[in-house]
Each structure stands twice: as structure tokens, then as C-alpha cells.
Scaffold this motif. Structure first.
Motif, PDB file in Angstrom:
ATOM      1  N   ARG A  81       0.854  -1.188   0.000  1.00 62.77           N
ATOM      2  CA  ARG A  81       0.000   0.000   0.000  1.00 62.77           C
ATOM      3  C   ARG A  81       0.885   1.232   0.000  1.00 62.77           C
ATOM      4  O   ARG A  81       1.787   1.365   0.828  1.00 62.77           O
ATOM      5  CB  ARG A  81      -0.899   0.019   1.241  1.00 62.77           C
ATOM      6  N   TYR A  82       0.641   2.138  -0.926  1.00 62.90           N
ATOM      7  CA  TYR A  82       1.351   3.417  -0.946  1.00 62.90           C
ATOM      8  C   TYR A  82       0.576   4.392  -0.065  1.00 62.90           C
ATOM      9  O   TYR A  82      -0.529   4.808  -0.398  1.00 62.90           O
ATOM     10  CB  TYR A  82       1.445   3.968  -2.369  1.00 62.90           C
ATOM     11  N   LEU A  83       1.155   4.759   1.066  1.00 68.37           N
ATOM     12  CA  LEU A  83       0.500   5.694   1.984  1.00 68.37           C
ATOM     13  C   LEU A  83       0.838   7.141   1.639  1.00 68.37           C
ATOM     14  O   LEU A  83       0.099   8.057   1.979  1.00 68.37           O
ATOM     15  CB  LEU A  83       0.923   5.385   3.426  1.00 68.37           C
ATOM     16  N   SER A 139      -3.574   0.603  12.530  1.00 61.89           N
ATOM     17  CA  SER A 139      -3.912   1.489  11.412  1.00 61.89           C
ATOM     18  C   SER A 139      -4.057   2.944  11.859  1.00 61.89           C
ATOM     19  O   SER A 139      -3.746   3.863  11.090  1.00 61.89           O
ATOM     20  CB  SER A 139      -5.210   1.021  10.743  1.00 61.89           C
ATOM     21  N   CYS A 142      -0.568   4.358  12.030  1.00 62.84           N
ATOM     22  CA  CYS A 142      -0.051   4.539  10.667  1.00 62.84           C
ATOM     23  C   CYS A 142      -0.643   5.786  10.016  1.00 62.84           C
ATOM     24  O   CYS A 142       0.085   6.580   9.401  1.00 62.84           O
ATOM     25  CB  CYS A 142      -0.354   3.306   9.812  1.00 62.84           C
ATOM     26  N   GLU A 143      -1.948   5.963  10.161  1.00 60.73           N
ATOM     27  CA  GLU A 143      -2.597   7.131   9.568  1.00 60.73           C
ATOM     28  C   GLU A 143      -2.059   8.425  10.170  1.00 60.73           C
ATOM     29  O   GLU A 143      -1.822   9.408   9.463  1.00 60.73           O
ATOM     30  CB  GLU A 143      -4.112   7.041   9.763  1.00 60.73           C
ATOM     31  N   VAL A 146       1.463   9.054   8.782  1.00 65.37           N
ATOM     32  CA  VAL A 146       1.407   9.496   7.383  1.00 65.37           C
ATOM     33  C   VAL A 146       1.043  10.976   7.308  1.00 65.37           C
ATOM     34  O   VAL A 146       1.621  11.734   6.521  1.00 65.37           O
ATOM     35  CB  VAL A 146       0.395   8.653   6.582  1.00 65.37           C
ATOM     36  N   GLN A 147       0.101  11.391   8.130  1.00 62.55           N
ATOM     37  CA  GLN A 147      -0.281  12.810   8.146  1.00 62.55           C
ATOM     38  C   GLN A 147       0.892  13.690   8.557  1.00 62.55           C
ATOM     39  O   GLN A 147       1.166  14.722   7.920  1.00 62.55           O
ATOM     40  CB  GLN A 147      -1.468  13.023   9.090  1.00 62.55           C
ATOM     41  N   SER A 150       3.519  13.674   5.741  1.00 61.27           N
ATOM     42  CA  SER A 150       3.031  14.420   4.568  1.00 61.27           C
ATOM     43  C   SER A 150       3.060  15.923   4.804  1.00 61.27           C
ATOM     44  O   SER A 150       3.332  16.696   3.879  1.00 61.27           O
ATOM     45  CB  SER A 150       1.608  13.966   4.214  1.00 61.27           C
ATOM     46  N   HIS A 166       3.253   0.403   3.207  1.00 66.95           N
ATOM     47  CA  HIS A 166       2.766  -0.469   4.285  1.00 66.95           C
ATOM     48  C   HIS A 166       2.415  -1.824   3.683  1.00 66.95           C
ATOM     49  O   HIS A 166       1.910  -1.904   2.557  1.00 66.95           O
ATOM     50  CB  HIS A 166       1.530   0.144   4.946  1.00 66.95           C
TER      51      HIS A 166
END
Length: 476
Positions: A81-83, A139, A142-143, A146-147, A150, A166
């Protein structure tokens, strides 16, 4: 009910026996495959960049089959998965891989990414790719990561030099009920076994992104312009065989590989994921590929900065005392013939001092007039010279009385070449010698350099390193 328990137990025993047999078969196949040339790239690997935003491979759970294990150069069938970020539009010189999980105490991932980019020049940034694998099954964590990534590194994501990936939990092998080697507790075995799988999946992903790959941990500080230093080392090793070059003496930090070796290393980690920690497996991998000795460069380019381990938040105060954060200038050490009239101890020959690798020359008690000589293949201009004698555990094995000289006017045959005229640049102090601006102090092109013993000593002599920086190529 008892019959069912008995049946389950027998089935488990048969399964373990099959795994043991398969393990033996795998080792045999590995030895057969180790020396196969890996100069090609599989079509399946090329699709990573050319066609899709995820590996278009079999989405079934990863299972070892005879076909899988007989091709150690192929990709592992797995979907990513590309996050954040997308497949790289072009191949880079170096990929930097990081695998990160949620820690009970502290989090250093953002600082590590920041250090990679801040310590790289604009030109260096064009040649690197950073792949971050968020390897936790939480998850929500991870979210959140990622935020944060980013927001802080949006420019690098847009520029195509930062990707966050991921691997879903479904692709992982069994992580419960594993062998308790070294009498590790079950949770420790699970942690280190999962880490091996994490790294295997990361290596598999990075196999076709660049020419070289370096692994970092997620709590690392980088030396300034580390890529330039790495490139210089790789160039200096042209023509010599190596599997792993090490730029830190700690754990799985700063270990450099040819990208074409990554598929085999990924398979290797997966096959023996429950046997031992990853840094131990890496030693076995290097040895199986016929690199018996460690090739480690100093000063170190990467430093461990985390205070709390990713395993249970335990304290981890390990530091690399060879690390230098400021600009790391690796010497040129141009090609040369090395010789000495000192009595050399065992295999600590002269060549081992003329390198930034962690080895040294060791000679028995030298006498007045003994020397260590360097005859350059071509005349050179030198800007800086640095010589270090002795080691931390043998601090008396230094050059107590000596001088450094440079020479010109070579005479003699190829094997017995030497200079007829020498100019003394200075004396050793406390076993060390360093001089800069040599090109302004020496008016001739230098053909030779020698370390001269000016007074006999009872102590043996270790020449730990001889470093030569050139300024320009002289007119021929």
C-alpha cells in the motif's frame, strides 16, 4: 475430544517436520544459487516503476513453495500500500530504507527523515530516494504518522524522493509459537522475527529503485553530505569484490548493498526469520556470499540517537564513538605501492594502513632508520596528510619518535622503485601527524611518501591509518 487433540498434535508435528525438511532443502538451494550472476532485472520487478502504483503480483498470503525458493533473485509475491508518494519516475543512485513501528516511549522517525534531507545538498537530493515502511499493524498509528510525514515533508514527496509504504498483516508468516532460540522470551522472539520480515518486505520493495541501497533504523542522525562520502568509498572499491560496506558499527545501521543483491537478502531473511536477530543473519549472508571480513569505514556516517528501544520501550543508550556529524571528508589515497623494512607481525601487512577501512599495520619494535614507504603510481599534488598510530587498546604501540617525508625523482625497477630526494614535512607528536596546505609547501610533484623512525623504541608500532588528500592532477 481427546482424539481431536491427538489429531491436531500429530498434524502439528508433521507440519514442523515438513518445515525442517524444507529448511534443509532451502539451504542447499541457496548454496547452489549464491554465485549465479544477478546482472538482469526480472520483468516483474520492472513493473514496480513502469506500470502501477502497487505491485501487481499474486495477492495470496506469502507461502514458501519449491518454485519460490529455487529462484532467489526474483521478487516476493506481495502487494504494497502506498501511503504517501508514488513509484519513482527514474532510477536513483542510492535508496535509503527505513522500517518503523509504534514505540511505547519516544518516536524518532520524523527526526531521522529530517536529518537525511537536511544533511544532503541539493545535488545529492537528486540522487537519493527514501523509502519509509510503516510496519505496525495499528492502522490509527499509521494514519497519524502518514499525516505528520506528509505535512512536514510534502516537498520531498512531490519531488518523488520520499515514499511511505505499508504491508498488510495478511502477508506476514506465523508470528506465534516460534522457536525460542537463545532462550529468548516469546515476546522477544516474536518482535525480532517480525522485524526480519519487515526488513525482507522493505528490501523486496527497494530492489529496483537504485544502484545501491543503505539500511538505516528509524532513530538515526546522519553525517553532513553522507552521500558524497558513500560515493567516494564505492568509487575507491571499484574492481574489488564486496557484498556489504558498513558505515556504522551499530546494529542494522549504515549497511550498504548492491541493489541486485536485495532480492536474495529478502528471501534469506524470510527463510530464517525466526532463527536469530537480523544483524546476526546479515553476518551469515555476507559470509555465504564469500565476503569473510567486515569492511567498515571510519569515521561513521550514521549515529544512533534513540534513547528508548522499539522493543518494550527499554533504554538503549548505544552510541557509535566513531561518528562525526560535520562534513566527512574521505581521503583520496591514490593508487600506490606500499613497502616497509620493519618486521611485520603476522598478517598485519603494510597495505592495511593505507585505507580508511578498520584495519592496521603492525610491526615489531622498530629501530632508527626503519621506514614505511609509499610510492605513488603517478606523481601527485597533495593538499593534506594525516597519519594515526596506535589503537585504543594498545596506546603504547605508537610511533614515539618519527618524521614524515615526501620525495621526488623515482629510480629503480617496478618492484623496487624509490625516490632519490626527500623533503621532511614535520615530526610526529604523541604518535600522530597531520599537515595541510602541502601543495603550497612542496613545489615539486610528489612521487613518494615515507614514515621514518628517528629513534629506536621497545614498543611495537601500529600504523592505524594513513590518509592522503590530493589537490589536483599535476601536468604530465
Amino acid at each position: 475430544r481427546n482424539s481431536l487433540k491427538h489429531f491436531d498434535k500429530m498434524r502439528c508435528l508433521r507440519k514442523r517436520s515438513a518445515v525442517s525438511f524444507l529448511g534443509i532443502l532451502v539451504v542447499c538451494l541457496l548454496f547452489m544459487n549464491l554465485y549465479i550472476e544477478d546482472g538482469y532485472v526480472l520483468e516483474g520487478d520492472k513493473q514496480l516503476i513502469r506500470e502501477t502504483a502497487t505491485h501487481q503480483l499474486n495477492p495470496e498470503r506469502y507461502v514458501h513453495s519449491f518454485k519460490d525458493l529455487s529462484n532467489f533473485s526474483g521478487s516476493i509475491n506481495i502487494s504494497y500500500r502506498y501511503l504517501a508518494g508514488t513509484p519513482l519516475p527514474r532510477k536513483r543512485y542510492l535508496t535509503i530504507g527505513l522500517s518503523s513501528v509504534k514505540r511505547k516511549k519516544g518516536n524518532y522517525l520524523l527526526e531521522t527523515i529530517k536529518s537525511i534531507f537536511e544533511q544532503s545538498s541539493y545535488e545529492e537530493l537528486k540522487e537519493i530516494a527514501v523509502v519509509v515502511q510503516l510496519a505496525d499493524f495499528d492502522s490509527v498509528w499509521c494514519e497519524g504518522m502518514v499525516q505528520d510525514i506528509s505535512q512536514k515533508f510534502a516537498h520531498h514527496i512531490i519531488a518523488g524522493r520520499l515514499i511511505v509504504i505499508h504491508v498488510p498483516e495478511d502477508y506476514y508468516p506465523v508470528l506465534e509459537g516460534l522457536k525460542r532460540n537463545y532462550n529468548d522470551p516469546e515476546d522477544r522472539v516474536k518482535f525480532r522475527s517480525k522485524q526480519n520480515v519487515d526488513y525482507a518486505f522493505l528490501l523486496n520493495f527497494c530492489a529496483n529503485l537504485s544502484d545501491y541501497y543503505v539500511m538505516l533504523e528509524d532513530d538515526v542522525r546522519c553525517s553532513k553530505n553522507f552521500l558524497t562520502a558513500v560515493k567516494k568509498v564505492i568509487t575507491s572499491r571499484e574492481g574489488s569484490y564486496w557484498v556489504t560496506l558498513e558505515f556504522s558499527k551499530l546494529g542494522y545501521i549504515g549497511k550498504l548493498y548492491h541493489s541486485h543483491d536485495l532480492p536474495r537478502l529478502a528471501h534469506f531473511l524470510l527463510m530464517f526469520y525466526q532463527e536469530m536477530p537480523c544483524d546476526w543473519l546479515l553476518i551469515h549472508f555476507r559470509g555465504l556470499l564469500a565476503q569473510k571480513e567486515v569492511i567498515r569505514f571510519k569515521p561513521s556516517l550514521f549515529q544512533h540517537m534513540g534513547y528508548y528501544s522499539s522493543y518494550k520501550g527499554a533504554e538503549n543508550k548505544l552510541k557509535d564513538d566513531d561518528f562525526e556529524e560535520e562534513s566527512f571528508d574521505i581521503p583520496d589515497n591514490p593508487p600506490a605501492n606500499l613497502h616497509t623494512n620493519m618486521n611485520v607481525f603476522e598478517n598485519y601487512e603494510a597495505s592495511k594502513a593505507y585505507s580508511s577501512i578498520d584495519e592496521y599495520f603492525w610491526g615489531k619494535a622498530p629501530s632508527t632508520g626503519d621506514f614505511y614507504g609509499i610510492v605513488f603510481e603517478k606523481p601527485i599534488k597533495i593538499s593534506k596528510i594525516k597519519v594515526v598510530t596506535g589503537t585504543e587498546d594498545r596506546q603504547n604501540d605508537i610511533l614515539h619518535h618519527g618524521a614524515l617525508e615526501v620525495g621526488e625523482k623515482i629510480v629503480g625497477s617496478k618492484k623496487g622503485r624509490q625516490c632519490t630526494t626527500y623533503l621532511r614535512l614535520g615530526e610526529f607528536k604523541n604518535g600522530n601527524f597531520e599537515i595541510t596546505d602541502v601543495e603550497h609547501k612542496v613545489l615539486f610533484d610528489i612521487n613518494c611518501m615515507r614514515i621514518l623512525v628517528t629513534k629506536s623504541q621497545k614498543e611495537w608500532l601500529i600504523i592505524r591509518s594513513i590518509s592522503v588528500w590530493t589537490s589536483q592532477t599535476p601536468n604530465q
